[in-house]
Design an enzyme around this catalytic site. Structure first.
Site, short mmCIF file in Angstrom:
data_model
loop_
_atom_site.label_atom_id
_atom_site.label_comp_id
_atom_site.label_asym_id
_atom_site.label_seq_id
_atom_site.Cartn_x
_atom_site.Cartn_y
_atom_site.Cartn_z
N SER A 115 0.70 -1.02 0.02
CA SER A 115 -0.04 -0.04 -0.11
C SER A 115 0.82 1.09 -0.04
CB SER A 115 -1.03 -0.13 1.22
OG SER A 115 -2.07 0.95 0.94
N ARG A 135 -8.53 17.36 -9.74
CA ARG A 135 -8.15 18.70 -9.04
C ARG A 135 -7.09 19.50 -9.89
NH1 ARG A 135 -6.51 18.69 -2.88
NH2 ARG A 135 -4.85 17.57 -3.90
N LYS A 192 3.38 1.17 -3.91
CA LYS A 192 2.79 0.47 -5.05
C LYS A 192 3.62 0.65 -6.27
CE LYS A 192 -1.96 0.32 -3.51
NZ LYS A 192 -3.26 0.48 -3.91
N GLY A 194 -10.03 11.93 -9.96
CA GLY A 194 -8.77 11.48 -9.33
C GLY A 194 -7.60 11.22 -10.48
N ASP A 231 -6.18 -4.41 -7.67
CA ASP A 231 -7.23 -3.34 -7.42
C ASP A 231 -8.26 -3.38 -8.58
OD1 ASP A 231 -6.57 -2.43 -4.79
OD2 ASP A 231 -4.98 -0.95 -5.64
#
Ligand SMILES: NC(=O)c1ccc[n+]([C@@H]2O[C@H](COP(=O)([O-])OP(=O)(O)OC[C@H]3O[C@@H](n4cnc5c(N)ncnc54)[C@H](OP(=O)(O)O)[C@@H]3O)[C@@H](O)[C@H]2O)c1
Length: 285
Positions: free
Chosen positions: A66, A161, A70, A137, A106
């Site tokens: 994590s 963003r 990664k 994202g 994932d």
């Protein structure tokens, strides 16, 4: 006390203390009737190389990775699955007789979670290919989401963003010929959008934060789904606002359970039902 002949798996992360992975994998070992240990270890960026090398030892099944490992782990592994290579991130390392393979569960975890929620795969009369979908994202989770949705033949818009990061993500060579594009919210064909995946960390441990401030959820196509990869809190502001407008919204617990199921399957060959992982998450919350 750990015994050397008990198969072992690890989480390497920094921080690692609040991970839900040990609860899930310990429940999976119990359910499968296997002896096995799963330990979350705090591993700093500087320690990663040595920690990965220890995964080659006999009796070690592998590890989950994590933040912040990664991407950095790629350099320490012997080979990569197709998904891990395309996404450029590994969340599961599998040790086979000292040979380390990096996988990314994932992406198929998200795919399985969306499938359960009725998001259809490939061409279909009610969901024609090229349906526009929106990924919020542009970090590692967004890379996995874009890879998954391009694989489902969706027309993927990336909203982030920081727009430049969305543009970089859209150009990732791992996505091949398939097309994803960066966009700002005002540029999107919202009335055609049936799926929004939040792969940003907006809302994580921040109940008042949202990646889509001021968004009118009634603008979405009928039957739309908002899938928020964030699962802490269980209902984020994004989900709350979608539901208030009558739009279905789900958190990322199902993806978390599926990615763990697929990692456990890769280590042990045993496909433990997702419900076992979800139940462990409920108990651990
Ligand atoms: N459910 C699951 O199984 C699962 C699996 C993997 C990840 N996740 C979750 O996915 C999220 C993202 O993980 P990651 O590894 O991709 O993180 P990351 O690489 O740090 O990327 C974070 C992304 O979130 C954006 N962001 C952060 N705060 C924001 C805010 N207040 N408003 C709008 N955008 C914001 C960032 O935008 P900038 O580029 O502008 O900084 C960036 O694109 C985390 O919450 C993680 O827990 C869930």
């Amino acid at each position: 006390m750990s015994s050397p002949d008990v198969p072992r798996a690890f989480l390497y992360a920094d921080p690692a203390a609040h991970s839900l992975s040990p609860a899930m994998h310990r429940a999976a070992f119990r359910h499968a009737g296997l002896r096995g240990e799963y330990t979350a270890l705090r591993v700093s960026a500087g320690e990663l190389g040595e920690a990965v090398a220890r995964l080659r030892e006999p009796g070690v099944l592998g590890a989950n990775l994590s933040l912040p490992h990664k991407e950095a782990a790629l350099a320490h592994l012997d080979d990569l699955s197709e998904a891990a290579r395309a996404i450029g991130a590994v969340n599961t390392v599998v040790n086979r007789q000292g040979h380390l393979t990096g996988e990314n569960t994932d992406a198929p975890g998200l795919s399985a979670a969306l499938g359960e929620l009725g998001v259809v795969f490939g061409r279909n009369e009610t969901h024609p290919t090229n349906d526009p979908v929106v990924v919020l994202g542009a970090g590692g989770a967004a890379r996995a989401a874009v890879y998954t949705l391009l694989g489902l033949e969706r027309n993927v818009y990336i909203v982030n963003r920081t727009r430049e990061r969305a543009e970089e993500l859209a150009r990732m060579p791992g996505f091949g010929e398939a097309k994803a594009r960066a966009a700002d919210p005002h540029e999107l064909p919202w009335p055609e959008v049936r799926l929004i995946v939040n792969a940003s960390s907006a809302g994580l441990d921040a109940p008042d934060e949202t990646p889509l401030p001021g968004f009118d959820f009634t603008a979405l196509a009928p039957g739309a789904l908002v899938y928020d990869m964030v699962y802490r809190p269980r209902e984020t502001r994004l989900m709350r606002e979608a539901r208030a407008a009558g739009v279905r919204a789900e958190n990322g617990l199902s993806m978390l359970a599926h990615q763990a199921r697929l990692a456990f399957l890769a280590w042990t060959g045993v496909d433990v039902p997702t419900g076992v992982f979800l139940e462990a998450l409920e108990v651990a919350r």
